[in-house]
Structure formats: structure tokens, C-alpha cells
Design a protein around this motif. Structure first.
Motif: not given
Length: 123
Positions: A12-17, A85-95, A115-123
Motif C-alpha cells: 500500500v501507499q503511505a496514508g492508506d489502510s 500507514l507509514q513506511a516505518e510500518d513495513t514488516a512481516v506481521y505475526y499473530c 506464519q506471518g503476513t507481509q505489509v509493505t508501505v511505499s512512501s
């Protein structure tokens, strides 16, 4: 056996949800505190948010006011709504799931992981 399956990640892009979901099976969901952690490349896995059996919620300072954790005890699912969302939120998210008396903030406090899910935020 216990399974935690995350979904909802993406680019997603910065500012998105985004809304992440974690479907749990093989455990007494209502007995467990549920948490979200994230791990960026080259960094330690860090606490993001948790929701207790009582539905009390806790957040890392970095996401407070932007992220919302919730749970559906009928669907055995925990959610993480991520706004602004911000670029700094880019990570693999685990439950993660924890059965214990006190709230857990460390990865060692949680007994089960997805197992995790990837979140990538482009700025």
C-alpha cells in the motif's frame, strides 16, 4: 493441532489502510490473549498490540491512535485495523496466542504463532 493463519497483508501507499486477520483453530480461543507482533528486516520482532480475554486492549506507542486490535470470539479471529500507514510500518506481521495470567509484551510470552503476513508501505 493449534493453527494461527494470518491474512490481509499487501503493498500500500503511505496514508492508506489495511486490515489484517488471524484465524485461530485447535485452541480454546476465548481462554487466550491474542497479540500482533511485527519484524522488519534486520530488526527484532516487536510488540504491536494485544487484546486480552476480557477484550482489554494494549498498543505500542508507535501505533497508538492509528491501529486497532479487535477479536471475534464466535469466528475465533483477531483483527488488526491499520490506518495512516507509514513506511516505518513495513514488516512481516505475526499473530500470536498466549494463555497466562499477565499480559505478554515479549515474543517469549506467547505459546503459539502464525506464519506471518507481509505489509509493505511505499512512501
Amino acid at each position: 493441532q493449534v493453527q494461527l493463519v494470518e491474512s490481509g497483508g499487501g503493498l500500500v501507499q503511505a496514508g492508506d489502510s489495511l486490515r489484517l486477520s488471524c484465524a485461530a483453530s485447535g485452541l480454546g480461543f476465548m481462554r487466550y490473549d491474542m497479540g500482533w507482533f511485527r519484524q522488519a528486516p534486520g530488526k527484532e520482532r516487536e510488540f504491536v498490540a494485544a487484546i486480552r480475554r476480557s477484550s482489554t486492549t494494549y498498543y505500542a506507542e508507535s501505533v497508538k491512535g492509528r491501529f486497532t486490535i479487535s477479536r471475534d470470539n464466535v469466528k475465533n479471529t483477531v483483527y488488526l485495523q491499520m490506518n495512516s500507514l507509514q513506511a516505518e510500518d513495513t514488516a512481516v506481521y505475526y499473530c500470536a496466542a498466549r494463555e497466562g495470567y499477565a499480559l505478554g509484551y515479549s515474543r517469549n510470552d506467547y505459546q503459539y504463532w502464525g506464519q506471518g503476513t507481509q505489509v509493505t508501505v511505499s512512501s
